[in-house]
Scaffold this motif. Sequence first.
Motif, short mmCIF file in Angstrom:
data_model
loop_
_atom_site.label_atom_id
_atom_site.label_comp_id
_atom_site.label_asym_id
_atom_site.label_seq_id
_atom_site.Cartn_x
_atom_site.Cartn_y
_atom_site.Cartn_z
N ALA A 1 -15.12 22.53 31.63
CA ALA A 1 -13.79 23.33 31.82
C ALA A 1 -13.28 24.54 32.52
CB ALA A 1 -14.40 24.26 30.49
N ALA B 1 -14.08 32.31 28.86
CA ALA B 1 -15.40 32.01 29.41
C ALA B 1 -16.63 31.82 29.19
CB ALA B 1 -14.62 32.26 31.17
N LEU C 1 -17.79 29.41 26.45
CA LEU C 1 -18.29 28.24 27.04
C LEU C 1 -19.49 27.49 27.79
CD1 LEU C 1 -14.22 27.39 27.87
CD2 LEU C 1 -15.03 26.29 26.00
N VAL D 1 -18.07 25.70 33.77
CA VAL D 1 -16.89 26.75 33.92
C VAL D 1 -16.05 26.99 34.82
CG1 VAL D 1 -15.23 28.73 32.88
CG2 VAL D 1 -17.46 27.55 31.49
N HIS E 1 -21.57 27.59 37.72
CA HIS E 1 -19.89 28.04 37.39
C HIS E 1 -19.54 29.19 38.66
CE1 HIS E 1 -21.15 27.68 33.62
NE2 HIS E 1 -22.36 28.16 33.71
#
Length: 264
Positions: A11, A25, A28, A35, A56
Motif C-alpha cells: 500500500a 498507514a 494498514l 506500507v 515499511h
Amino acid sequence: MTAFDLTGRRALVTGGAQGLGEGMAQALAAAGASVVVGDLQDDAAAAVAASLGVGHTSVHLDVTDEESWSAAVDAATSALGGLDVVVNNAGIEISNLITEVTADEIRRQLDVNVLGTALGVKHALLAMRPGGSAGNGGTIINVASVAATIAFPGISIYSATKSAIDRLTRVAAMESGKLGYGVRVNCIYPGLVPTAMGAGLADDMARLGLFGSAEEAVEAVVSLTPSGRLGEVRDMADAVVFLASDASRFVNGIGLPVDGGMGM
C-alpha cells in the motif's frame, strides 16, 4: 485469517506523515500490509514508516506534480515488489467566506485536493492494470469529506473539491471496470476529526465570525451528528482497511460516510 487480513498487500498512503494519513498507514500495517508513506515532509514520513516496523518505507511525494507521482509509484512498487492499494489522503483546507476567498486560495485547494487525487488515481491505475508495473489489479481509496454532502459555512471551496473527488471516484470505478483493469475505486467521507486540520477549522470558524468560539463550532458539528461525538482517526483508518480488504470485494464506485450520521 479473516476477510480483513491484508497480509501480502502493498500500500501507498499519501499525506501519511501526520493526521488521518498517519493513522491510515498504521491501521494498514497492523492489518498486515506493507506500507509506503508518501509525503512532502520527508523526515516526518520517514519517522512514521520507521514506527511501523520492518518492511515499511517512505517516499517523497508532491501530489500536485506528475513527475513526482510517477517516481513515487515506481519507488513504491520497486520497494514492495508490487502495489495493491493506493490511498489518496493528502489534502488541504483553507477556510474563508465566499465573498473573501482569493484566487490563490481557490487554486491551492484545487491543486492539492482535486489535481493531486486525480493524478493519484491515474498513476495507481497505470501501475495496477494489466501490463502495468504492478499489474495485478487492486484498490484505490480516495479521501473526500462530509463537507461534500452538507452545507457548512466557511468551507465552500474545500466542499467543492471534496465533491469533485466523489465524482472522480465513481467515473474512475466505471472506467476501470469497462476496461478490465481489475481495480476497485472507492472513497470515504470523513466527519470532523480533532487533528491539526480539524482543530484549525474550528478556530477558523470563530475567526470568520461564523461562531462565537472554536468550542461553539465544535458543538455545532456534534449537534448535527447522530452519534453525538467527533470522529476519531481510528474510525477513518478502519474504514480504509475495510475498503482495502476482501471484506469489500464487491464494493466499488461508492462514497462511504464515516461521519457518525452527520451527512445523512
